[in-house]
Design a protein around this motif. Structure first.
Motif: not given
Length: 447
Positions: A154-175
């Motif tokens: 969910e957070g990755i999708v939101a970041a990409l929708a916000g036009d991010a070029d680099v998305v950096i997370t903490g703990r997420v499921g690997d897939p």
């Protein structure tokens, strides 16, 4: 492959992975996305412990090296990067990447930090049953260092929708690192369980990078793999229905085959019918592979069911110390002398009353991994005796290595190369938390 596809590559399969294959993918792989998977079970706990000493750290130590290597090529080719290298400090990692981009003259790069996986305060405030042992989170609360929920895409999708070029997370499921770009790119609904299940299949195949292209597969004379010294990492061409073709850069080392894919598909899953992820319960039972050519494998099948109502939480906590000592013996009778050395240390620890638990004694080269007692061929002419045990204090743990070092003049002849070490034990336990209590957020930085 017909129809629209998204090409996503695997840039790392663990924290210390090689950097060159990721750059090779960016420069020659014609990627849309590159994902770096760099978190093991206790990595965040270790990062959180480091952050307690220095609040400016807590992210992957190779973050800077990786970004300096791949960011210019990714920027020039329009490749978006997704990674969990933020570990215990995604915001600090995003700020570092912002600084790196500016130093490299890459202005306008938009970096997103996905936050919300840190649930330490929630876990400390309540009593959560542990799922991998008896007891609750209260039992380990005094030594608790970290508690991180496995977020989904969910957070990755939101970041990409916000036009991010680099998305950096903490703990997420690997897939989820791979599923997020697919959900964003294809506009999949977050309850399209079958597509999410198939996207999870693709993510699981890619998440360990070189494992699916022959690393951790090679067995000389049984499963030969060429060019492991310059192993190429995989990419997947994914279609909107979730089917995919896996490949690697032409001329890179390794091999990509039905056999390597089957081994990776079964890697670290408990129930193939119910692979529990934050986004979906994936069912791998209908997954099928087809070799299309050299280092090209088609993937189809896989389904999904509604996601769980809870999220897994990994809790890191301090759990005493481990003391260790090693010494080598060589020549005729090396095994017998090594076993005598181990017996002496065991008796010494009893005689001196050292409070040691989980004591392990072994001869490396004989029984340190294979504990069945079977030995193939002739007796080895060199062994390394190792003693390790858990102790409640550092002083007690130091006694283990001290007794091994004392074997120089108080044990069998010919001992050499003695070493001693003590390390803090940072243990991991798991619990479950209601997903409604966890809300991912996205913070942006712009170079």
């Amino acid at each position: 492959m017909t129809g629209r596809t998204i090409r996503i590559g695997a840039g790392a399969g663990f924290s210390g992975d090689r950097i060159e294959p990721a750059l090779e993918l960016v420069e020659h792989g014609a990627l849309d996305y590159l994902a770096f998977e760099c978190l093991a079970e206790r990595t965040i706990a270790l990062a959180q412990a480091a952050r307690r000493v220095d609040p400016a750290v807590g992210f992957d130590p190779l973050l800077e090296s990786r970004m300096r290597a791949v960011l210019p090529a990714a920027r020039s080719r329009g490749v978006k990067i997704v990674t969990n290298m933020g570990a215990a400090n995604p915001l600090g990692a995003a700020r570092l990447v912002t600084r790196i981009a500016r130093e490299l003259g890459l202005h306008g790069v938009r970096i997103a930090a996905v936050l919300g996986d840190d649930v330490l305060d929630i876990v400390r405030s309540d009593r959560f049953p542990l799922v991998d042992r008896a007891g609750t989170s209260r039992d380990i609360e005094p030594g608790m260092v970290s508690a991180n929920a496995y977020l989904g895409a969910e957070g990755i999708v939101a970041a990409l929708a916000g036009d991010a070029d680099v998305v950096i997370t903490g703990r997420v499921g690997d897939p989820a690192l791979f599923l997020g770009p697919l959900i964003h790119g294809f506009g999949w609904a977050m309850d399209d369980w079958d597509r999410l299940g198939r996207g999870t299949v693709v993510g699981h195949l890619l998440e360990c990078a070189g494992q699916v292209t022959g690393g951790y597969f090679a067995d000389p004379g049984v499963k030969d793999v060429p060019g492991l010294a310059r192993l190429g990492f995989p990419f997947a061409d994914v279609r909107e229905d979730g089917t995919a073709v896996l490949g690697k850069v032409a001329g890179s080392g390794g091999c990509l085959s039905v056999a390597t894919c089957k081994e990776q598909l079964l890697y670290e899953i408990l129930d193939p019918a119910a692979y529990l992820q934050a986004d979906v319960v994936a069912d791998f039972r209908t997954v099928a592979f087809e070799q299309l050519g050299a280092d090209r494998v088609a993937v189809r099948g896989g389904t999904g069911r509604a996601r769980p109502d809870t999220l897994k939480v990994s809790i890191g906590y301090e759990d005493g110390f481990v003391g260790e000592g090693q010494i080598s013996y060589a020549g005729p009778g090396a095994v017998a002398r090594g076993r005598l050395a181990l017996a002496i240390v065991e008796e010494r620890l009893r005689l001196t009353g050292v409070p040691v638990s989980d004591l392990r004694t072994e001869l490396i080269g004989v029984d340190s991994i294979d504990r069945t007692g079977r030995q193939a061929g002739n007796e080895p002419r060199e062994v390394r005796a190792r003693v390790a045990g858990r102790a409640p204090t550092r002083a007690a743990a130091e006694r283990i290595g001290a007794e091994v070092e004392a074997l120089y003049t108080n044990g069998p002849f010919g001992g050499g190369g003695a070493v001693a070490a003590v390390r803090d034990v940072l243990a991991v336990a798991s619990t479950l938390i209601d997903r409604a209590r966890v809300s991912p957020t996205v913070h942006y930085e712009v170079a």
